[in-house]
Design an enzyme around this catalytic site. Structure first.
Site, PDB file in Angstrom:
ATOM      1  N   TYR A   1       0.255  -1.800  -7.877  1.00 43.96           N
ATOM      2  CA  TYR A   1      -0.824  -2.451  -7.113  1.00 43.96           C
ATOM      3  C   TYR A   1      -2.051  -2.654  -7.992  1.00 43.96           C
ATOM      4  CZ  TYR A   1      -5.061  -2.754  -4.298  1.00 43.96           C
ATOM      5  OH  TYR A   1      -6.284  -3.136  -3.816  1.00 43.96           O
ATOM      6  N   SER A   2      -2.547  -1.559  -8.597  1.00 47.81           N
ATOM      7  CA  SER A   2      -3.808  -1.694  -9.341  1.00 47.81           C
ATOM      8  C   SER A   2      -3.605  -2.544 -10.599  1.00 47.81           C
ATOM      9  CB  SER A   2      -4.431  -0.334  -9.650  1.00 47.81           C
ATOM     10  OG  SER A   2      -3.511   0.553 -10.213  1.00 47.81           O
TER      11      SER A   2
ATOM     12  N   THR B   1     -10.855  -4.324  -6.755  1.00 48.97           N
ATOM     13  CA  THR B   1     -10.909  -2.910  -6.386  1.00 48.97           C
ATOM     14  C   THR B   1     -11.349  -2.050  -7.574  1.00 48.97           C
ATOM     15  OG1 THR B   1      -9.477  -1.035  -5.811  1.00 48.97           O
ATOM     16  CG2 THR B   1      -8.412  -2.878  -6.893  1.00 48.97           C
ATOM     17  N   ASP B   2     -11.869  -0.880  -7.257  1.00 45.52           N
ATOM     18  CA  ASP B   2     -12.238   0.057  -8.333  1.00 45.52           C
ATOM     19  C   ASP B   2     -10.997   0.617  -9.039  1.00 45.52           C
ATOM     20  OD1 ASP B   2     -11.322   1.711  -6.281  1.00 45.52           O
ATOM     21  OD2 ASP B   2     -13.099   2.991  -6.231  1.00 45.52           O
ATOM     22  N   GLU B   3      -9.826   0.434  -8.420  1.00 45.03           N
ATOM     23  CA  GLU B   3      -8.612   1.025  -8.994  1.00 45.03           C
ATOM     24  C   GLU B   3      -8.219   0.396 -10.323  1.00 45.03           C
ATOM     25  OE1 GLU B   3      -5.342   1.715  -6.428  1.00 45.03           O
ATOM     26  OE2 GLU B   3      -6.605   2.135  -4.715  1.00 45.03           O
TER      27      GLU B   3
ATOM     28  N   PHE C   1      -7.452  -6.284   7.205  1.00 41.13           N
ATOM     29  CA  PHE C   1      -8.517  -5.315   7.503  1.00 41.13           C
ATOM     30  C   PHE C   1      -9.909  -5.807   7.081  1.00 41.13           C
ATOM     31  CE2 PHE C   1     -10.428  -1.358   5.291  1.00 41.13           C
ATOM     32  CZ  PHE C   1     -11.308  -1.096   6.337  1.00 41.13           C
TER      33      PHE C   1
ATOM     34  N   LYS D   1      -3.888  -6.106  -9.480  1.00 41.79           N
ATOM     35  CA  LYS D   1      -5.291  -6.485  -9.227  1.00 41.79           C
ATOM     36  C   LYS D   1      -6.028  -6.657 -10.556  1.00 41.79           C
ATOM     37  CE  LYS D   1      -7.116  -6.814  -5.749  1.00 41.79           C
ATOM     38  NZ  LYS D   1      -7.238  -7.967  -4.796  1.00 41.79           N
TER      39      LYS D   1
HETATM   40  P1  NAD Z   1      -4.821  -5.779   4.147  1.00 43.72           P
HETATM   41  O1  NAD Z   1      -3.463  -5.461   3.630  1.00 43.72           O
HETATM   42  O2  NAD Z   1      -5.300  -5.131   5.381  1.00 43.72           O
HETATM   43  O3  NAD Z   1      -4.973  -7.351   4.350  1.00 43.72           O
HETATM   44  C1  NAD Z   1      -4.440  -8.284   3.446  1.00 43.72           C
HETATM   45  C2  NAD Z   1      -4.277  -9.612   4.187  1.00 43.72           C
HETATM   46  O4  NAD Z   1      -3.766 -10.579   3.264  1.00 43.72           O
HETATM   47  C3  NAD Z   1      -3.280  -9.552   5.357  1.00 43.72           C
HETATM   48  O5  NAD Z   1      -3.821 -10.169   6.493  1.00 43.72           O
HETATM   49  C4  NAD Z   1      -2.060 -10.287   4.846  1.00 43.72           C
HETATM   50  O6  NAD Z   1      -1.315 -10.927   5.884  1.00 43.72           O
HETATM   51  C5  NAD Z   1      -2.689 -11.281   3.902  1.00 43.72           C
HETATM   52  N1  NAD Z   1      -1.760 -11.719   2.865  1.00 43.72           N
HETATM   53  C6  NAD Z   1      -0.990 -10.930   2.076  1.00 43.72           C
HETATM   54  N2  NAD Z   1      -0.243 -11.689   1.261  1.00 43.72           N
HETATM   55  C7  NAD Z   1      -0.570 -12.976   1.527  1.00 43.72           C
HETATM   56  C8  NAD Z   1      -0.119 -14.211   1.002  1.00 43.72           C
HETATM   57  N3  NAD Z   1       0.802 -14.274   0.042  1.00 43.72           N
HETATM   58  N4  NAD Z   1      -0.664 -15.348   1.502  1.00 43.72           N
HETATM   59  C9  NAD Z   1      -1.590 -15.290   2.497  1.00 43.72           C
HETATM   60  N5  NAD Z   1      -2.025 -14.153   3.035  1.00 43.72           N
HETATM   61  C10 NAD Z   1      -1.535 -13.003   2.550  1.00 43.72           C
HETATM   62  O7  NAD Z   1      -5.779  -5.467   2.904  1.00 43.72           O
HETATM   63  P2  NAD Z   1      -7.330  -5.094   2.881  1.00 43.72           P
HETATM   64  O8  NAD Z   1      -7.464  -3.629   2.823  1.00 43.72           O
HETATM   65  O9  NAD Z   1      -8.047  -5.866   3.901  1.00 43.72           O
HETATM   66  O10 NAD Z   1      -7.699  -5.653   1.430  1.00 43.72           O
HETATM   67  C11 NAD Z   1      -8.255  -6.958   1.258  1.00 43.72           C
HETATM   68  C12 NAD Z   1      -8.626  -7.142  -0.197  1.00 43.72           C
HETATM   69  O11 NAD Z   1      -9.581  -6.161  -0.582  1.00 43.72           O
HETATM   70  C13 NAD Z   1      -7.452  -6.971  -1.160  1.00 43.72           C
HETATM   71  O12 NAD Z   1      -7.583  -7.933  -2.176  1.00 43.72           O
HETATM   72  C14 NAD Z   1      -7.627  -5.571  -1.727  1.00 43.72           C
HETATM   73  O13 NAD Z   1      -7.089  -5.469  -3.013  1.00 43.72           O
HETATM   74  C15 NAD Z   1      -9.147  -5.463  -1.742  1.00 43.72           C
HETATM   75  N6  NAD Z   1      -9.711  -4.101  -1.649  1.00 43.72           N
HETATM   76  C16 NAD Z   1      -9.349  -3.268  -0.629  1.00 43.72           C
HETATM   77  C17 NAD Z   1      -9.960  -2.015  -0.522  1.00 43.72           C
HETATM   78  C18 NAD Z   1      -9.624  -1.071   0.611  1.00 43.72           C
HETATM   79  O14 NAD Z   1     -10.085   0.068   0.603  1.00 43.72           O
HETATM   80  N7  NAD Z   1      -8.849  -1.479   1.615  1.00 43.72           N
HETATM   81  C19 NAD Z   1     -10.909  -1.616  -1.465  1.00 43.72           C
HETATM   82  C20 NAD Z   1     -11.242  -2.496  -2.510  1.00 43.72           C
HETATM   83  C21 NAD Z   1     -10.650  -3.743  -2.579  1.00 43.72           C
HETATM   84  O1  TDX Z   2      -0.720   9.834   4.480  1.00 42.78           O
HETATM   85  C1  TDX Z   2      -1.447   9.831   3.490  1.00 42.78           C
HETATM   86  N1  TDX Z   2      -1.845  11.026   2.957  1.00 42.78           N
HETATM   87  C2  TDX Z   2      -2.652  11.096   1.850  1.00 42.78           C
HETATM   88  O2  TDX Z   2      -2.990  12.204   1.394  1.00 42.78           O
HETATM   89  C3  TDX Z   2      -1.911   8.597   2.866  1.00 42.78           C
HETATM   90  C4  TDX Z   2      -1.484   7.276   3.433  1.00 42.78           C
HETATM   91  C5  TDX Z   2      -2.722   8.695   1.773  1.00 42.78           C
HETATM   92  N2  TDX Z   2      -3.088   9.902   1.262  1.00 42.78           N
HETATM   93  C6  TDX Z   2      -4.015   9.963   0.111  1.00 42.78           C
HETATM   94  C7  TDX Z   2      -3.689   9.066  -1.067  1.00 42.78           C
HETATM   95  C8  TDX Z   2      -5.072   8.735  -1.592  1.00 42.78           C
HETATM   96  O3  TDX Z   2      -5.509   9.781  -2.460  1.00 42.78           O
HETATM   97  O4  TDX Z   2      -5.272   9.502   0.619  1.00 42.78           O
HETATM   98  C9  TDX Z   2      -5.960   8.722  -0.363  1.00 42.78           C
HETATM   99  C10 TDX Z   2      -6.222   7.320   0.192  1.00 42.78           C
HETATM  100  O5  TDX Z   2      -4.958   6.680   0.285  1.00 42.78           O
HETATM  101  P1  TDX Z   2      -4.802   5.140   0.747  1.00 42.78           P
HETATM  102  O6  TDX Z   2      -5.424   4.959   2.083  1.00 42.78           O
HETATM  103  O7  TDX Z   2      -3.392   4.772   0.561  1.00 42.78           O
HETATM  104  O8  TDX Z   2      -5.767   4.387  -0.287  1.00 42.78           O
HETATM  105  P2  TDX Z   2      -5.797   4.289  -1.885  1.00 42.78           P
HETATM  106  O9  TDX Z   2      -4.455   4.470  -2.477  1.00 42.78           O
HETATM  107  O10 TDX Z   2      -6.922   5.146  -2.377  1.00 42.78           O
HETATM  108  O11 TDX Z   2      -6.195   2.723  -2.050  1.00 42.78           O
HETATM  109  C11 TDX Z   2      -7.171   2.106  -1.165  1.00 42.78           C
HETATM  110  O12 TDX Z   2      -8.406   1.970  -1.803  1.00 42.78           O
HETATM  111  C12 TDX Z   2      -8.514   1.029  -2.842  1.00 42.78           C
HETATM  112  C13 TDX Z   2      -6.678   0.759  -0.666  1.00 42.78           C
HETATM  113  O13 TDX Z   2      -5.416   0.901  -0.043  1.00 42.78           O
HETATM  114  C14 TDX Z   2      -6.616  -0.240  -1.797  1.00 42.78           C
HETATM  115  O14 TDX Z   2      -6.269  -1.529  -1.292  1.00 42.78           O
HETATM  116  C15 TDX Z   2      -7.967  -0.324  -2.461  1.00 42.78           C
HETATM  117  O15 TDX Z   2      -7.916  -1.146  -3.585  1.00 42.78           O
END
Ligand code: NAD
Ligand code: TDX
Length: 330
Positions: A146-147, A119-121, A11, A150
């Protein structure tokens, strides 16, 4: 710059690659992604100055091989979903902690600059009425596998900076929303449920608060860090986007033409963090960066349109994701 972007087919990584190639015509990008369930080669199809290497960050030789010839590494690759970490924590420790150590070792060997995406988590959660948001000085207090993984990775980065002089920075960002997010996550799940005539499913009471930032704003900050960030520094990234999950669902229902209260409360996530909130003022100042998406409703509306126009991105994954949630009572 020639960049190695790990997790560049997921993503945030996909959005980073696309934004960087379009805004920095001199840059070249090598993506390392294992194309797990959240990574798709099609996300990067046809992009010039971008090469995808399908491989695992747990493959140390491969990581070393790719790190040799780049100016910097931006490390997004991770297992990213809290719910999955409750089912398979071991994978999170392997990828997020051991994988990060491989990246650090390669940076140490070849003196490559690293930016580590966190992440903020890692700070745990806040009470709903806590006046103090997360800052650089907040203690690490992660709640989920997860957190915790990280948080451990962040500690590894700090240790490699101090012990081995690796030039690495860290950013801790709040919840991202935008295109290319996997349908397991909250906002894409709600949107695609609506397309399929299923009511949004909200965990627990829906009072939990998340601090939303558009993925393009996050990625602009990451690029600024690459340009001007200091070694060993941590940057907190957020956009003052606090909303309860119920507020998000009500807004989404309204935008999609449904009654605001047309949702279902389902069983809660184990250990569910109550609230995240980032105080990003130091980063705004130090990076000369501010988020451009200041109206969440407009941002959400554009994401709904994106998912409507890109069924090929999510349709194939949807049934399996929902089957998994069903088994968990969600
Ligand atoms: P995502 O799950 O959409 O993407 C992760 C990508 O990493 C995928 O394409 C996956 O194939 C690849 N991957 C996973 N394991 C791997 C491995 N062992 N080797 C090579 N590639 C691998 O996640 P995202 O939401 O895009 O998150 C990206 C980064 O940002 C993560 O480090 C996550 O902790 C951090 N982050 C995400 C959010 C959020 O809200 N999504 C917020 C803060 C930080
Ligand atoms: O179906 C749902 N219903 C629901 O109420 C899902 C999937 C989630 N939730 C709630 C859980 C959380 O309070 O919504 C909130 C957001 O959930 P997620 O999308 O799973 O995110 P969260 O757990 O907050 O973590 C995300 O933000 C920080 C990312 O997945 C992490 O990668 C990032 O570090």
């Amino acid at each position: 710059m020639k960049l190695l972007v790990t997790g560049g087919a997921g993503f945030i990584g996909t959005n980073f690659v696309r934004q960087t190639l379009s805004e920095h015509p001199q840059d070249e990008i090598l993506v390392l992604d294992k194309l797990g369930y959240a990574g798709k080669a099609e996300n990067l199809a046809g992009l010039e100055r971008c090469r995808l290497v399908v491989g695992d960050i747990l493959d140390k030789d491969l990581v070393f091989d790719l790190a040799k010839d780049v100016d910097a590494i931006v490390h997004f690759a991770a297992e990213s979903h809290n719910d999955n970490s409750l089912l398979n924590p071991d994978l999170f420790v392997q990828t997020n902690v051991v994988g990060t150590v491989h990246i650090l070792e390669a940076c140490r060997e070849y003196k490559v600059r690293l930016h580590h995406i966190s992440t903020d988590e890692v700070f745990g959660d806040l009470a709903l009425d806590d006046p103090q948001k997360f800052t650089r000085l907040s203690p690490y207090k992660p709640s989920s596998p997860y957190s915790a993984s990280k948080a451990a990775a962040d500690m590894m980065v700090r240790a490699w900076v101090r012990s081995f002089g690796v030039f690495a920075s860290i950013s801790n960002c709040s919840n991202n929303y935008g295109p290319y997010q996997h349908v397991e996550k909250f906002i894409p799940r709600m949107i695609t449920n609506r397309f399929l005539g299923v009511r949004p499913r909200v965990y627990g009471t829906g009072q939990n608060v998340r601090d939303w930032i558009h993925v393009d704003d996050h990625n602009h900050a990451v690029y600024k860090i690459l340009e001007t960030g200091k070694p060993g520094e941590t940057y907190l990234l957020g956009a003052n986007g606090e909303l309860s999950n119920l507020e998000v669902v009500r807004m989404l229902n309204k935008l999609m033409g449904y009654e605001e209260d047309d949702y279902e409360l389902v069983s809660d996530r184990a250990g569910h963090d109550r609230r995240y909130a980032i105080d990003a003022r130091e980063s705004y100042r130090e990076l000369d960066w501010t988020p451009e998406y200041t109206n969440f409703e407009l941002g959400l509306s554009s994401v709904i349109t994106w998912y409507k126009n890109h069924p090929e991105f999510w349709e194939a994954d949807k049934a399996q994701v929902e089957a998994q949630y069903k088994m968990q009572g969600k």
